[in-house]
Design a protein around this motif. Structure first.
Motif, PDB file in Angstrom:
ATOM      1  N   LEU A 143       0.855  -1.188   0.000  1.00 43.04           N
ATOM      2  CA  LEU A 143       0.000   0.000   0.000  1.00 43.04           C
ATOM      3  C   LEU A 143       0.888   1.233   0.000  1.00 43.04           C
ATOM      4  CD1 LEU A 143      -2.721  -1.067   2.608  1.00 43.04           C
ATOM      5  CD2 LEU A 143      -2.481  -1.699   0.196  1.00 43.04           C
ATOM      6  N   ASP A 144       0.735   2.077  -1.011  1.00 43.49           N
ATOM      7  CA  ASP A 144       1.606   3.243  -1.170  1.00 43.49           C
ATOM      8  C   ASP A 144       0.805   4.402  -1.748  1.00 43.49           C
ATOM      9  OD1 ASP A 144       3.521   5.124  -1.677  1.00 43.49           O
ATOM     10  OD2 ASP A 144       4.872   3.784  -2.740  1.00 43.49           O
ATOM     11  N   PRO A 145       0.502   5.424  -0.945  1.00 48.42           N
ATOM     12  CA  PRO A 145      -0.281   6.558  -1.447  1.00 48.42           C
ATOM     13  C   PRO A 145       0.465   7.389  -2.477  1.00 48.42           C
ATOM     14  CG  PRO A 145       0.533   6.988   0.774  1.00 48.42           C
ATOM     15  CD  PRO A 145       0.858   5.563   0.470  1.00 48.42           C
ATOM     16  N   GLN A 146       1.761   7.145  -2.640  1.00 44.63           N
ATOM     17  CA  GLN A 146       2.560   7.925  -3.588  1.00 44.63           C
ATOM     18  C   GLN A 146       2.383   7.438  -5.029  1.00 44.63           C
ATOM     19  OE1 GLN A 146       4.152  10.669  -2.516  1.00 44.63           O
ATOM     20  NE2 GLN A 146       3.322  10.132  -0.502  1.00 44.63           N
ATOM     21  N   GLN A 148       0.425   6.491  -8.435  1.00 46.60           N
ATOM     22  CA  GLN A 148      -0.738   7.105  -9.060  1.00 46.60           C
ATOM     23  C   GLN A 148      -1.819   6.092  -9.434  1.00 46.60           C
ATOM     24  OE1 GLN A 148      -0.956  10.516  -9.257  1.00 46.60           O
ATOM     25  NE2 GLN A 148       0.918  10.343  -8.019  1.00 46.60           N
ATOM     26  N   GLN A 149      -1.394   4.859  -9.698  1.00 46.86           N
ATOM     27  CA  GLN A 149      -2.326   3.811 -10.092  1.00 46.86           C
ATOM     28  C   GLN A 149      -1.763   2.456  -9.681  1.00 46.86           C
ATOM     29  OE1 GLN A 149      -2.631   4.169 -14.321  1.00 46.86           O
ATOM     30  NE2 GLN A 149      -0.485   3.670 -14.700  1.00 46.86           N
ATOM     31  N   ILE A 150      -2.576   1.418  -9.791  1.00 51.23           N
ATOM     32  CA  ILE A 150      -2.116   0.079  -9.433  1.00 51.23           C
ATOM     33  C   ILE A 150      -0.918  -0.296 -10.300  1.00 51.23           C
ATOM     34  CG2 ILE A 150      -2.725  -2.370  -9.330  1.00 51.23           C
ATOM     35  CD1 ILE A 150      -5.603  -1.563  -8.837  1.00 51.23           C
ATOM     36  N   HIS A 151       0.114  -0.790  -9.650  1.00 51.04           N
ATOM     37  CA  HIS A 151       1.334  -1.145 -10.376  1.00 51.04           C
ATOM     38  C   HIS A 151       1.864  -2.487  -9.874  1.00 51.04           C
ATOM     39  CE1 HIS A 151       5.260  -0.975 -12.269  1.00 51.04           C
ATOM     40  NE2 HIS A 151       5.823  -1.122 -11.083  1.00 51.04           N
ATOM     41  N   PHE A 152       2.145  -3.389 -10.816  1.00 51.91           N
ATOM     42  CA  PHE A 152       2.752  -4.675 -10.464  1.00 51.91           C
ATOM     43  C   PHE A 152       4.191  -4.689 -10.955  1.00 51.91           C
ATOM     44  CE2 PHE A 152       3.482  -9.278 -11.515  1.00 51.91           C
ATOM     45  CZ  PHE A 152       3.689  -9.669 -10.190  1.00 51.91           C
ATOM     46  N   GLU A 153       5.090  -5.132 -10.106  1.00 53.15           N
ATOM     47  CA  GLU A 153       6.508  -5.103 -10.433  1.00 53.15           C
ATOM     48  C   GLU A 153       6.912  -6.161 -11.456  1.00 53.15           C
ATOM     49  OE1 GLU A 153       8.327  -3.398  -6.207  1.00 53.15           O
ATOM     50  OE2 GLU A 153       8.230  -5.569  -6.543  1.00 53.15           O
ATOM     51  N   LEU A 167      -0.689  -0.811  -4.518  1.00 55.15           N
ATOM     52  CA  LEU A 167      -2.008  -0.201  -4.605  1.00 55.15           C
ATOM     53  C   LEU A 167      -1.933   1.246  -4.145  1.00 55.15           C
ATOM     54  CD1 LEU A 167      -4.133  -3.077  -3.010  1.00 55.15           C
ATOM     55  CD2 LEU A 167      -3.535  -2.761  -5.415  1.00 55.15           C
ATOM     56  N   PRO A 168      -2.591   2.183  -4.843  1.00 53.94           N
ATOM     57  CA  PRO A 168      -2.545   3.605  -4.464  1.00 53.94           C
ATOM     58  C   PRO A 168      -3.439   3.890  -3.260  1.00 53.94           C
ATOM     59  CG  PRO A 168      -3.964   3.323  -6.372  1.00 53.94           C
ATOM     60  CD  PRO A 168      -3.368   1.970  -6.083  1.00 53.94           C
ATOM     61  N   LEU A 169      -3.035   3.352  -2.128  1.00 53.92           N
ATOM     62  CA  LEU A 169      -3.822   3.475  -0.904  1.00 53.92           C
ATOM     63  C   LEU A 169      -2.909   3.784   0.271  1.00 53.92           C
ATOM     64  CD1 LEU A 169      -6.151   0.331  -1.230  1.00 53.92           C
ATOM     65  CD2 LEU A 169      -6.832   2.715  -1.577  1.00 53.92           C
ATOM     66  N   PRO A 170      -3.408   4.461   1.296  1.00 45.99           N
ATOM     67  CA  PRO A 170      -2.609   4.665   2.506  1.00 45.99           C
ATOM     68  C   PRO A 170      -2.347   3.335   3.197  1.00 45.99           C
ATOM     69  CG  PRO A 170      -4.868   5.380   2.849  1.00 45.99           C
ATOM     70  CD  PRO A 170      -4.732   5.106   1.385  1.00 45.99           C
ATOM     71  N   VAL A 178      -8.846  -2.549   0.084  1.00 48.09           N
ATOM     72  CA  VAL A 178      -7.695  -3.283  -0.443  1.00 48.09           C
ATOM     73  C   VAL A 178      -8.177  -4.497  -1.233  1.00 48.09           C
ATOM     74  CG1 VAL A 178      -5.601  -4.571   0.156  1.00 48.09           C
ATOM     75  CG2 VAL A 178      -6.226  -2.517   1.456  1.00 48.09           C
ATOM     76  N   GLN A 179      -9.137  -5.201  -0.673  1.00 46.57           N
ATOM     77  CA  GLN A 179      -9.696  -6.387  -1.325  1.00 46.57           C
ATOM     78  C   GLN A 179     -10.350  -6.027  -2.652  1.00 46.57           C
ATOM     79  OE1 GLN A 179     -12.425  -8.499   1.160  1.00 46.57           O
ATOM     80  NE2 GLN A 179     -12.962 -10.009  -0.397  1.00 46.57           N
ATOM     81  N   GLU A 180     -11.113  -4.938  -2.674  1.00 44.73           N
ATOM     82  CA  GLU A 180     -11.804  -4.537  -3.890  1.00 44.73           C
ATOM     83  C   GLU A 180     -10.824  -4.198  -5.010  1.00 44.73           C
ATOM     84  OE1 GLU A 180     -15.809  -2.553  -1.839  1.00 44.73           O
ATOM     85  OE2 GLU A 180     -14.120  -1.291  -2.483  1.00 44.73           O
ATOM     86  N   LEU A 181      -9.794  -3.423  -4.704  1.00 42.37           N
ATOM     87  CA  LEU A 181      -8.814  -3.053  -5.730  1.00 42.37           C
ATOM     88  C   LEU A 181      -8.038  -4.272  -6.222  1.00 42.37           C
ATOM     89  CD1 LEU A 181      -7.214   0.367  -4.675  1.00 42.37           C
ATOM     90  CD2 LEU A 181      -8.977  -0.112  -6.378  1.00 42.37           C
ATOM     91  N   THR A 182      -7.675  -5.160  -5.279  1.00 44.28           N
ATOM     92  CA  THR A 182      -6.938  -6.362  -5.662  1.00 44.28           C
ATOM     93  C   THR A 182      -7.783  -7.251  -6.560  1.00 44.28           C
ATOM     94  OG1 THR A 182      -5.728  -6.302  -3.560  1.00 44.28           O
ATOM     95  CG2 THR A 182      -5.662  -8.360  -4.798  1.00 44.28           C
TER      96      THR A 182
END
Length: 293
Positions: A143-146, A148-153, A167-170, A178-182
């Motif tokens: 979880l990283d508010p910095q 801008q959008q969902i990013h997978f490495e 995930l762009p979340l605090p 978190v579950q919904e975005l995942t």
């Protein structure tokens, strides 16, 4: 297809480029040959030693304890492999026996690895640092508010253990969010991957499907209707690509044979030569055991 029991979460072989078919996995394997099947415990019981041995190219750690028993004893459970060695038997002799039992040992260790991974999936808390299987490989939620959008490495189809899904979340975001975005991200990846694999097997077979539909039924990994609609359970995206391929090939074969007779299985084998191996993996898990993400 109506699935009897289950599908292995972590089968073996690495998967090639999407345009290629997967290489044949070694019979009886269930997780990657490079997977860590045995982890040394932080503390060992009194009188127990930690030993390691190479079995079929894989380094296996085990707990060794001397015993008054007359024969060597092997025990495999969630703690790994334990060898009870009679006092008169040399370590070199014990390792010879381990080599002779290597296929059984590796198979059992992989079965327990699968159970541990399934338990990890079911115990997701949907917080920063959680681990979940993606295409047969454990990845971490970040979880990283910095961002801008969902990013997978990682790269779809070439996943490495420990890569993060950011995930762009605090960091203290609500688990439900978190579950919904995942879930949304996993479904998007499933659609992209399944479409590629379906097209591959349609091209290979010369058959045509009218539509691909994704769903999450509790009793099926996939199905094929008489109108040519193929349904795939999107939660297959948790599984290794070689297992996903088996399910796709299975449903493509139903476009021609709406049964499970000899001609159906002959077509499945033509499309996916290692169908027996994958079908055996189906007996390990069933869709109802996966969490309803």
């Amino acid at each position: 297809m109506t699935v009897p029991p289950q599908l292995a979460l972590f089968p073996d072989t690495a998967f090639p480029h999407p345009a290629q078919r997967p290489a044949r996995p070694p019979a009886g394997s269930a997780v990657s040959p490079q997977a860590d099947l045995t982890v040394r415990p932080e503390t060992l019981p009194e009188g127990v030693q930690w030993q390691q041995v190479q079995l079929e190219g894989q380094l296996i750690g085990y707990q060794l304890k001397r015993s008054r028993r007359r024969t060597l004893g092997l025990t495999i459970n969630d703690s790994g492999l334990t060898v009870a060695l009679p006092s008169w038997v040399k370590l070199s002799q014990a390792e010879q026996i381990l080599h002779s039992k290597s296929a059984w040992i590796l198979r059992k260790l992989r079965e327990y690895q699968q159970r541990r991974e399934q338990l990890a999936l079911q115990s997701l808390q949907w917080v920063d640092g959680d681990t979940l299987p993606f295409m047969g490989t454990p990845i971490r939620l970040g979880l990283d508010p910095q961002v801008q959008q969902i990013h997978f490495e990682g790269i779809l189809g070439q996943i490495r253990q420990g890569q993060r899904l950011l995930l762009p979340l605090p960091v203290d975001a609500e688990p439900l969010r978190v579950q919904e975005l995942t879930q949304a991200w996993l479904q998007k990846q499933a659609k992209q991957w399944f479409e590629q694999r379906l097209q591959h097997y349609l091209d290979l077979s010369g058959l045509r499907a009218s539509k691909l539909r994704l769903a999450a039924p509790a009793k099926r990994w996939g199905s094929c209707n008489s109108d040519g609609t193929i349904m795939l359970n999107w939660r297959l995206i948790h599984f290794h690509p070689s297992i996903i391929d088996y399910v796709v090939a299975h449903e493509v074969a139903h476009l021609q044979e709406m049964n499970h007779g000899p001609r159906f299985w002959a077509l499945v084998e033509t499309l996916y030569p290692d169908f027996v191996h994958a079908r055996n993996q189906l007996r390990q898990y069933d869709p109802g055991t996966l969490p309803l993400l």
